[in-house]
Design a protein around this motif. Sequence first.
Motif, PDB file in Angstrom:
ATOM      1  N   PHE A  62     -19.828  89.760 -24.415  1.00 44.58           N
ATOM      2  CA  PHE A  62     -19.417  88.452 -24.453  1.00 44.58           C
ATOM      3  C   PHE A  62     -20.434  87.436 -24.306  1.00 44.58           C
ATOM      4  CE2 PHE A  62     -20.700  90.175 -19.966  1.00 44.58           C
ATOM      5  CZ  PHE A  62     -21.226  88.694 -19.440  1.00 44.58           C
ATOM      6  N   THR A  63     -20.342  86.043 -24.497  1.00 38.69           N
ATOM      7  CA  THR A  63     -21.500  84.976 -24.631  1.00 38.69           C
ATOM      8  C   THR A  63     -21.329  84.115 -23.109  1.00 38.69           C
ATOM      9  OG1 THR A  63     -21.271  85.199 -26.940  1.00 38.69           O
ATOM     10  CG2 THR A  63     -22.518  83.171 -26.057  1.00 38.69           C
ATOM     11  N   VAL A  64     -22.375  83.888 -22.817  1.00 38.46           N
ATOM     12  CA  VAL A  64     -22.442  82.935 -21.592  1.00 38.46           C
ATOM     13  C   VAL A  64     -22.583  81.643 -22.282  1.00 38.46           C
ATOM     14  CG1 VAL A  64     -24.035  82.371 -19.783  1.00 38.46           C
ATOM     15  CG2 VAL A  64     -23.864  84.780 -20.508  1.00 38.46           C
ATOM     16  N   VAL A  65     -21.611  80.769 -21.640  1.00 35.36           N
ATOM     17  CA  VAL A  65     -21.531  79.355 -21.989  1.00 35.36           C
ATOM     18  C   VAL A  65     -22.671  78.618 -21.817  1.00 35.36           C
ATOM     19  CG1 VAL A  65     -20.847  78.672 -19.497  1.00 35.36           C
ATOM     20  CG2 VAL A  65     -20.033  77.421 -21.513  1.00 35.36           C
ATOM     21  N   SER A  66     -23.294  77.908 -22.985  1.00 35.70           N
ATOM     22  CA  SER A  66     -24.340  77.221 -22.875  1.00 35.70           C
ATOM     23  C   SER A  66     -24.175  75.945 -22.120  1.00 35.70           C
ATOM     24  CB  SER A  66     -24.791  76.891 -24.514  1.00 35.70           C
ATOM     25  OG  SER A  66     -24.944  78.088 -25.152  1.00 35.70           O
ATOM     26  N   PRO A  67     -25.478  75.203 -21.883  1.00 35.87           N
ATOM     27  CA  PRO A  67     -25.364  73.777 -21.206  1.00 35.87           C
ATOM     28  C   PRO A  67     -24.961  72.990 -21.955  1.00 35.87           C
ATOM     29  CG  PRO A  67     -27.603  74.632 -21.393  1.00 35.87           C
ATOM     30  CD  PRO A  67     -26.676  76.005 -21.870  1.00 35.87           C
ATOM     31  N   PRO A  68     -24.454  71.708 -21.437  1.00 38.10           N
ATOM     32  CA  PRO A  68     -24.079  70.627 -22.308  1.00 38.10           C
ATOM     33  C   PRO A  68     -25.111  70.376 -23.575  1.00 38.10           C
ATOM     34  CG  PRO A  68     -23.482  70.221 -20.239  1.00 38.10           C
ATOM     35  CD  PRO A  68     -24.430  71.417 -20.125  1.00 38.10           C
ATOM     36  N   PRO A  69     -26.348  70.145 -23.245  1.00 38.61           N
ATOM     37  CA  PRO A  69     -27.209  69.647 -24.412  1.00 38.61           C
ATOM     38  C   PRO A  69     -27.281  70.436 -25.572  1.00 38.61           C
ATOM     39  CG  PRO A  69     -28.262  69.443 -22.216  1.00 38.61           C
ATOM     40  CD  PRO A  69     -27.170  69.983 -22.224  1.00 38.61           C
ATOM     41  N   ILE A  70     -27.167  71.974 -25.192  1.00 41.41           N
ATOM     42  CA  ILE A  70     -26.977  72.793 -26.337  1.00 41.41           C
ATOM     43  C   ILE A  70     -25.701  72.771 -27.087  1.00 41.41           C
ATOM     44  CG2 ILE A  70     -27.095  75.299 -26.964  1.00 41.41           C
ATOM     45  CD1 ILE A  70     -29.325  75.579 -24.444  1.00 41.41           C
ATOM     46  N   LEU A  71     -24.687  72.681 -26.116  1.00 45.91           N
ATOM     47  CA  LEU A  71     -23.310  72.530 -26.962  1.00 45.91           C
ATOM     48  C   LEU A  71     -23.154  71.278 -27.708  1.00 45.91           C
ATOM     49  CD1 LEU A  71     -21.137  73.502 -23.943  1.00 45.91           C
ATOM     50  CD2 LEU A  71     -21.545  74.871 -25.908  1.00 45.91           C
ATOM     51  N   ALA A  72     -23.936  70.227 -27.322  1.00 44.02           N
ATOM     52  CA  ALA A  72     -23.936  69.143 -28.178  1.00 44.02           C
ATOM     53  C   ALA A  72     -24.672  69.173 -29.355  1.00 44.02           C
ATOM     54  CB  ALA A  72     -24.239  67.730 -27.244  1.00 44.02           C
ATOM     55  N   SER A  73     -25.803  69.778 -29.447  1.00 43.37           N
ATOM     56  CA  SER A  73     -26.655  69.898 -30.690  1.00 43.37           C
ATOM     57  C   SER A  73     -27.209  71.384 -30.753  1.00 43.37           C
ATOM     58  CB  SER A  73     -27.680  68.526 -30.580  1.00 43.37           C
ATOM     59  OG  SER A  73     -28.431  68.928 -31.746  1.00 43.37           O
ATOM     60  N   PRO A  74     -26.599  72.517 -31.090  1.00 45.46           N
ATOM     61  CA  PRO A  74     -27.175  73.515 -31.037  1.00 45.46           C
ATOM     62  C   PRO A  74     -28.224  73.806 -32.079  1.00 45.46           C
ATOM     63  CG  PRO A  74     -25.059  73.639 -32.080  1.00 45.46           C
ATOM     64  CD  PRO A  74     -25.120  72.354 -31.501  1.00 45.46           C
ATOM     65  N   SER A  75     -28.135  72.983 -33.162  1.00 42.00           N
ATOM     66  CA  SER A  75     -29.461  73.179 -34.027  1.00 42.00           C
ATOM     67  C   SER A  75     -30.646  72.902 -33.726  1.00 42.00           C
ATOM     68  CB  SER A  75     -28.771  72.416 -35.432  1.00 42.00           C
ATOM     69  OG  SER A  75     -28.637  71.224 -35.176  1.00 42.00           O
ATOM     70  N   SER A  76     -30.848  72.055 -32.649  1.00 41.90           N
ATOM     71  CA  SER A  76     -31.885  71.498 -32.061  1.00 41.90           C
ATOM     72  C   SER A  76     -32.847  72.321 -31.156  1.00 41.90           C
ATOM     73  CB  SER A  76     -31.669  70.306 -31.412  1.00 41.90           C
ATOM     74  OG  SER A  76     -31.117  69.117 -32.128  1.00 41.90           O
ATOM     75  N   TYR A  77     -32.132  73.466 -30.835  1.00 37.67           N
ATOM     76  CA  TYR A  77     -32.623  74.525 -29.721  1.00 37.67           C
ATOM     77  C   TYR A  77     -33.059  75.826 -30.536  1.00 37.67           C
ATOM     78  CZ  TYR A  77     -31.607  70.764 -26.525  1.00 37.67           C
ATOM     79  OH  TYR A  77     -31.417  69.387 -25.990  1.00 37.67           O
ATOM     80  N   GLU A  78     -33.664  76.535 -29.888  1.00 38.44           N
ATOM     81  CA  GLU A  78     -34.168  77.722 -30.585  1.00 38.44           C
ATOM     82  C   GLU A  78     -33.605  78.881 -29.462  1.00 38.44           C
ATOM     83  OE1 GLU A  78     -38.315  78.093 -30.649  1.00 38.44           O
ATOM     84  OE2 GLU A  78     -38.602  76.350 -31.883  1.00 38.44           O
TER      85      GLU A  78
END
Length: 856
Positions: A62-78
């Motif tokens: 299963f995948t742990v739900v990501s915090p809001p900034p990563i959900l909004a722009s996943p391509s900006s994070y590693e």
Amino acid sequence: MLSPSKGKAKEETQWSSGWWEYHPLLDQTQRPAAWSSSSTIFSAHPTQPLITARQFSSSKQFTVVSPPPILASPSSYEPPTVISVSPGGDWLFAYFPSGEIDGVACIWQRGPALDMWLVKEWWTLNRGGGVVAANWLGGPREWTIDDAGSPTRLPPRGPITPVSLFTLILVTETRWVSICYQRQYFPTLRTISCPLSEPASSGDGQPNASPPDSHKICTRAAIGLAYNESSILIATRSRTIPSNSRDNSLNSINLTLPLALDIPPEPEAATEWESWGEESSVELCEVRLDWEAMVLSTTPLPVLHGFDLGLSNLTFLQPPPHSAGSMESSPDAIYLAASYLDFGDYTSTPKSELVLHALSRSDAGTETRAWACKPAATRSFSDGVLTFMHPCGSTSSTFGLYVGLLDTSGPLPREKSLLKQIAIGSIRVFRISDLTDHERWEPGSIMSPANGVGRDLPLNSLLSPNNTLMLCNSAWSVGPSRMSIQMLPTLVKDAASVAVPPLSQKLATSLLSGTSTTDISHLLAALTVPLEEVGETLIHALILAENGQDKGTLTWRALGLALETYRLRARKAHSEAEREILNARWQTALETCSLASCNSAFEDCKDGDGFDLSAVWQLVGLSTWVVNFVEKLLKECILSLDLTGSSQGHDDLFDTSSTPQPSVLLHLAHPNSLKGLHAAVSSVTRFRNKVGALSASEENSQIAKNVLLDLIDCSGVDLNALEPVLGELLSDVQKFSAEDVRKGLMICEPTSSMGAHIRNAIEKMTSSAIVNRPRLFIKPFELMDGVSQIFDARKDKPKDIITKAALSGRSQEVVCLRCGGRSEVGMNTTHISPSWRAWERLWNKHCICAGAWVLQ
């Protein structure tokens, strides 16, 4: 890589690894992972800013739900570079860097199910100030069992945090330490930060100053928590970078300057590049936390110099205190272990070196005692590459350091299948005093499939919650990480280890602490382990644990452990006969847990001399299960008699030395099982009498009354006549020795000494005054055409493992990882009585068998 050897074709093929396979140990491209006390393995996704997790030993992820900034722009994070789970398994932390914007740190809280994680807090960290290391304060005190078999609780580690939901320690690239915590009954996260490079102090609510030494960044850190010690020790390794690199000024060019400049270079600037790179020292700092005043202070300790090689591992470890049960005992020395790699001119595999330092308090004064650090031991390796290390052993005689040494080459047998596992290294245990091989431990092998040998090496490792297995994974790559389970070194079989079997010792500490036992059950479920040895291991574990905790809670946990072990083994059994025996064992354990849960429900739903009628239908559902179980038990009793036609003169039927007795008959002989059965029958009888005396004024109660009377009065068992017989049998089972009681509980079958009692119990319970055989074996609906199919369909409908009612299918279901039971408890609270709802809350985080929930 594979390289054919010279000579004839029948000779073996050699495998070898290049220096580049080991370089991720230095450039920090290892994929972070964490193994929680609930046996959940968290790891970083190879390419996306996600945390993936799976429950050992299941293959479901299963995948742990990501915090809001990563959900909004996943391509900006590693992908996350740091993952840490709290000792209790309820909190999770991760840091996600970004090459373009500020990184994100996040804390999750676990929900009722193991795969239900909710974002609790998140915050951003400036570029160049990411998290390097994380640890948790306030974890539960550990249990240990000495060589004599006596369980004791170790003192707490680090500062005590009495009024905090969680307390997290973070070390950042800016060489600062931060304490992140949330007080009980306060909604927001609080943070206190101090620099590690200079003496400083900071209080709650005070603004943090600008980080000093901006031309240095911390590349690796270790956080040490000592027993009975209020200080926190932090070791860091830094790297010097260009002083203007943080604002990216090196990437800018001033086109307005003249082409010819006659400015002599400053001597400092001309030689600045010579100091760039990793430093040759390890810095130490003592961190103190005053929880009453909420003040954090740092005191740098003398720097450890003279380590020009590349640092690959850095960790603190401390042997268990000699007086483990004493809260006032002074802490023993805490050690700092560091491993280094020398790649030379990058033409061959690196050489490894392990250095150990001892830190201890000076004798001067009480409150002002300073930490002193001195070299303890050094060991170099030329025949293998040191890749990982972990502390091991729970007693002073077995404590040491797990060290993983990978071979750089070896023979590869020529076979048609390259999936065969071959040894590519070893896991050894070193003594802390001089780093020599520990004489109490036998080395283990690091195995790898032949088709991938020499590449994707297992550089990173995790220990299972009970330190029985090791999970190894390869370095960071664009593809999936290669994960493997490795067997750890085992204790030498001498007089000390015979007195306290290692697996029994680990099981006992797990039972006392309440952590997951899946990693040990995984070993016991292997078909190579004789079934008799499994029972002996479980029995010995219960004997060890009984000296350290209340027997009520311990018996429940031990029963769940036996259930888990036999159910896992039943899945692997090749013989149908053996599978039936194992299934009967774990079903008997589950029935004992069900009887206990039903009894607690009737007790919680009492209303004076009667029962809470707002929960009448829920109690009717439990009564249905109890009546059906009693009928099943009595059918088994009658069938046992029918095997020989009579119970007189046939003692061999109840002799476990020749043929195992049916597991379900344990309910007639074991004190815990029989006590639960007697209480359940008594509760159902009283409930029937109270509901039967109700007037017809309440329609809902009247309908329930009719259903309950039909259920009990039309069954094949007279509960009123059965109850006193069970009471007599309960008095008789008190004669069994503690050894027989433990053995029956752990093997989930009657012992040989229980045969005479069971024979007597069957004779009493199968009398005509208690059992109506025609009604017991033939139900009225079975005699009517078409009706039997309807009842069979209802019977086959999945039942809630907690409430024993049919699953509605309209609410979110959870599944128990231990027994496989499904439940909707807590998902639908409409029109449920307060007493019943309070009872359901008992099972929000675990099943009746003490197993953990996962979402269906």
